[in-house]
Design a protein around this motif. Structure first.
Motif, PDB file in Angstrom:
ATOM      1  N   LEU A 239       4.574  94.427  60.797  1.00  8.84           N
ATOM      2  CA  LEU A 239       5.036  93.813  62.039  1.00  8.84           C
ATOM      3  C   LEU A 239       5.247  92.325  61.796  1.00  8.84           C
ATOM      4  O   LEU A 239       4.319  91.618  61.402  1.00  8.84           O
ATOM      5  CB  LEU A 239       3.985  94.029  63.126  1.00  8.84           C
ATOM      6  N   ASP A 240       6.482  91.829  62.018  1.00 13.65           N
ATOM      7  CA  ASP A 240       6.742  90.415  61.761  1.00 13.65           C
ATOM      8  C   ASP A 240       6.252  89.547  62.923  1.00 13.65           C
ATOM      9  O   ASP A 240       5.985  90.037  64.022  1.00 13.65           O
ATOM     10  CB  ASP A 240       8.234  90.169  61.501  1.00 13.65           C
ATOM     11  N   SER A 241       6.125  88.251  62.685  1.00 12.06           N
ATOM     12  CA  SER A 241       5.507  87.343  63.653  1.00 12.06           C
ATOM     13  C   SER A 241       6.299  87.236  64.953  1.00 12.06           C
ATOM     14  O   SER A 241       5.716  87.166  66.041  1.00 12.06           O
ATOM     15  CB  SER A 241       5.345  85.950  63.039  1.00 12.06           C
ATOM     16  N   GLN A 242       7.631  87.235  64.866  1.00 14.10           N
ATOM     17  CA  GLN A 242       8.435  87.113  66.080  1.00 14.10           C
ATOM     18  C   GLN A 242       8.300  88.350  66.963  1.00 14.10           C
ATOM     19  O   GLN A 242       8.165  88.243  68.182  1.00 14.10           O
ATOM     20  CB  GLN A 242       9.909  86.896  65.712  1.00 14.10           C
ATOM     21  N   ARG A 243       8.300  89.516  66.341  1.00 12.78           N
ATOM     22  CA  ARG A 243       8.136  90.750  67.111  1.00 12.78           C
ATOM     23  C   ARG A 243       6.728  90.802  67.712  1.00 12.78           C
ATOM     24  O   ARG A 243       6.552  91.261  68.842  1.00 12.78           O
ATOM     25  CB  ARG A 243       8.402  91.954  66.205  1.00 12.78           C
ATOM     26  N   ARG A 244       5.743  90.335  66.972  1.00 10.56           N
ATOM     27  CA  ARG A 244       4.382  90.309  67.498  1.00 10.56           C
ATOM     28  C   ARG A 244       4.291  89.409  68.727  1.00 10.56           C
ATOM     29  O   ARG A 244       3.635  89.748  69.711  1.00 10.56           O
ATOM     30  CB  ARG A 244       3.402  89.828  66.425  1.00 10.56           C
ATOM     31  N   LYS A 245       4.941  88.259  68.674  1.00  6.52           N
ATOM     32  CA  LYS A 245       4.946  87.350  69.825  1.00  6.52           C
ATOM     33  C   LYS A 245       5.508  88.051  71.057  1.00  6.52           C
ATOM     34  O   LYS A 245       4.985  87.909  72.158  1.00  6.52           O
ATOM     35  CB  LYS A 245       5.772  86.104  69.517  1.00  6.52           C
ATOM     36  N   MET A 246       6.589  88.784  70.856  1.00  3.46           N
ATOM     37  CA  MET A 246       7.213  89.492  71.963  1.00  3.46           C
ATOM     38  C   MET A 246       6.253  90.517  72.563  1.00  3.46           C
ATOM     39  O   MET A 246       6.086  90.600  73.790  1.00  3.46           O
ATOM     40  CB  MET A 246       8.487  90.196  71.491  1.00  3.46           C
ATOM     41  N   LEU A 247       5.589  91.285  71.708  1.00  6.31           N
ATOM     42  CA  LEU A 247       4.676  92.321  72.187  1.00  6.31           C
ATOM     43  C   LEU A 247       3.469  91.710  72.896  1.00  6.31           C
ATOM     44  O   LEU A 247       2.989  92.244  73.907  1.00  6.31           O
ATOM     45  CB  LEU A 247       4.213  93.196  71.018  1.00  6.31           C
ATOM     46  N   GLU A 248       2.977  90.579  72.394  1.00  8.50           N
ATOM     47  CA  GLU A 248       1.855  89.905  73.043  1.00  8.50           C
ATOM     48  C   GLU A 248       2.237  89.394  74.420  1.00  8.50           C
ATOM     49  O   GLU A 248       1.442  89.424  75.358  1.00  8.50           O
ATOM     50  CB  GLU A 248       1.352  88.751  72.170  1.00  8.50           C
ATOM     51  N   GLN A 249       3.485  88.906  74.539  1.00  9.87           N
ATOM     52  CA  GLN A 249       3.933  88.431  75.848  1.00  9.87           C
ATOM     53  C   GLN A 249       4.025  89.574  76.848  1.00  9.87           C
ATOM     54  O   GLN A 249       3.709  89.403  78.027  1.00  9.87           O
ATOM     55  CB  GLN A 249       5.290  87.728  75.713  1.00  9.87           C
ATOM     56  N   VAL A 250       4.466  90.739  76.380  1.00  5.23           N
ATOM     57  CA  VAL A 250       4.468  91.928  77.240  1.00  5.23           C
ATOM     58  C   VAL A 250       3.045  92.235  77.700  1.00  5.23           C
ATOM     59  O   VAL A 250       2.795  92.486  78.884  1.00  5.23           O
ATOM     60  CB  VAL A 250       5.058  93.147  76.494  1.00  5.23           C
ATOM     61  N   LEU A 251       2.120  92.199  76.774  1.00  3.67           N
ATOM     62  CA  LEU A 251       0.712  92.473  77.068  1.00  3.67           C
ATOM     63  C   LEU A 251       0.177  91.522  78.136  1.00  3.67           C
ATOM     64  O   LEU A 251      -0.427  91.950  79.126  1.00  3.67           O
ATOM     65  CB  LEU A 251      -0.115  92.336  75.787  1.00  3.67           C
ATOM     66  N   HIS A 252       0.400  90.216  77.952  1.00  2.00           N
ATOM     67  CA  HIS A 252      -0.149  89.219  78.865  1.00  2.00           C
ATOM     68  C   HIS A 252       0.543  89.206  80.226  1.00  2.00           C
ATOM     69  O   HIS A 252       0.011  88.664  81.186  1.00  2.00           O
ATOM     70  CB  HIS A 252      -0.050  87.825  78.246  1.00  2.00           C
ATOM     71  N   SER A 253       1.738  89.811  80.313  1.00  2.00           N
ATOM     72  CA  SER A 253       2.486  89.792  81.571  1.00  2.00           C
ATOM     73  C   SER A 253       2.085  90.921  82.517  1.00  2.00           C
ATOM     74  O   SER A 253       2.456  90.904  83.701  1.00  2.00           O
ATOM     75  CB  SER A 253       3.990  89.910  81.284  1.00  2.00           C
ATOM     76  N   PHE A 254       1.337  91.896  82.020  1.00  2.00           N
ATOM     77  CA  PHE A 254       0.981  93.071  82.832  1.00  2.00           C
ATOM     78  C   PHE A 254       0.034  92.655  83.951  1.00  2.00           C
ATOM     79  O   PHE A 254      -1.022  92.081  83.716  1.00  2.00           O
ATOM     80  CB  PHE A 254       0.314  94.109  81.936  1.00  2.00           C
TER      81      PHE A 254
END
Length: 274
Positions: free
Chosen positions: A253-268
């Protein structure tokens, strides 16, 4: 040795160490949620260079991460949280001068940077950011499910079920829930191994108690994958978000994709009242 990190917006993140340094200071990048805690409004006149420099100073100072060490550890830890790019930082400063520190504007900046868009289910009562290019699919048992096109193992799903609880705290601590989650994963026939990476607690809408988890699963169905999960209880309903993505040794998992997934997580979060 685990370290307890305290971040802005009352996020407590229990995390295994990532990068360590003994006594030497390292430049911290900027976390994303710092804007929620500040309000700065300038005059209508165009800002002077000193005001711009001062604003960047404020943004850099906001990147400070307070660390509380457990069991006497004296190491400094850098955790792979979500940081904006220079472009997003520039746009944020422009927004600051035009509108002040507005959470909705700043969220939109970072969402655009990571190609996310907001999805809200007013009927079920939840909201989150989801990858704008991922497609919505129907699946039994899921309240909503988004999949990356041609890569169904990369997905964002939400399940809503009625419960007797009024908050997650009645069930247990984040670490207790994480352990139960991993036990459930290991009971699946397809699971070869599973391990918790981190467990967190944050405040959602109106002080709502939200738990967040990150764990790795090695499965006979798709191999290694990283899962980000969040849960909260509201109106006698249990809301669970699962963000799953392939994370194999040959294609991590690359860093940019990880950032995106973390933002999804924190937005819930619970949906705004209509």
């Amino acid at each position: 040795m685990a370290t307890l990190l305290q971040f802005p917006s009352n996020i407590l993140f229990f995390h295994a160490p990532y990068k360590f340094s003994n006594g030497s200071s390292s430049k911290q990048k900027l976390p994303t949620r710092f804007l929620r805690d500040k309000k700065l409004i300038f005059d209508a006149d165009p800002p002077a260079q000193k005001d711009i420099d001062h604003s960047y100073h404020i943004l850099e100072q906001s990147a400070h991460v307070t660390q509380k060490h457990i069991l006497g550890s004296s190491h400094s830890c850098t955790s792979p949280l979500l940081y904006p790019s220079r472009r997003a930082l520039n746009v944020s400063v422009i927004s600051l001068f035009l509108y002040g520190f507005s959470p909705s504007i700043c969220e939109a900046v970072f969402a655009e940077e990571l190609e996310l868009e907001r999805y809200t289910d007013s009927k079920e009562g939840f909201t989150l950011l989801r990858p704008s290019s991922w497609v919505k699919v129907d699946k039994a048992g899921a309240t909503v499910l988004f999949e990356e096109e041609n890569k169904g193992s990369n997905n964002v799903g939400v399940v809503v079920n009625p419960v007797r609880l009024t908050s997650l705290g009645e069930f247990g601590t984040p670490q207790f829930v994480a352990d139960k989650l991993i036990q459930a994963e290991k009971r699946k026939e397809s699971t070869k191994d599973a391990a918790v990476v981190g467990a967190a607690e944050r405040s959602g809408k109106g002080g709502l108690q939200v738990y967040e988890f990150e764990y790795m699963v090695d499965s006979t169905r798709g191999g290694m994958k990283r899962v980000f999960s969040a849960a909260f209880v509201a109106s006698k309903k249990l809301y669970i978000l699962n963000v799953s993505h392939s994370d194999k040794p040959e294609s991590p998992l690359d860093s940019q994709r990880r950032k995106m997934l973390e933002q999804v997580l924190h937005s819930f979060d619970a949906a705004p009242s209509s």
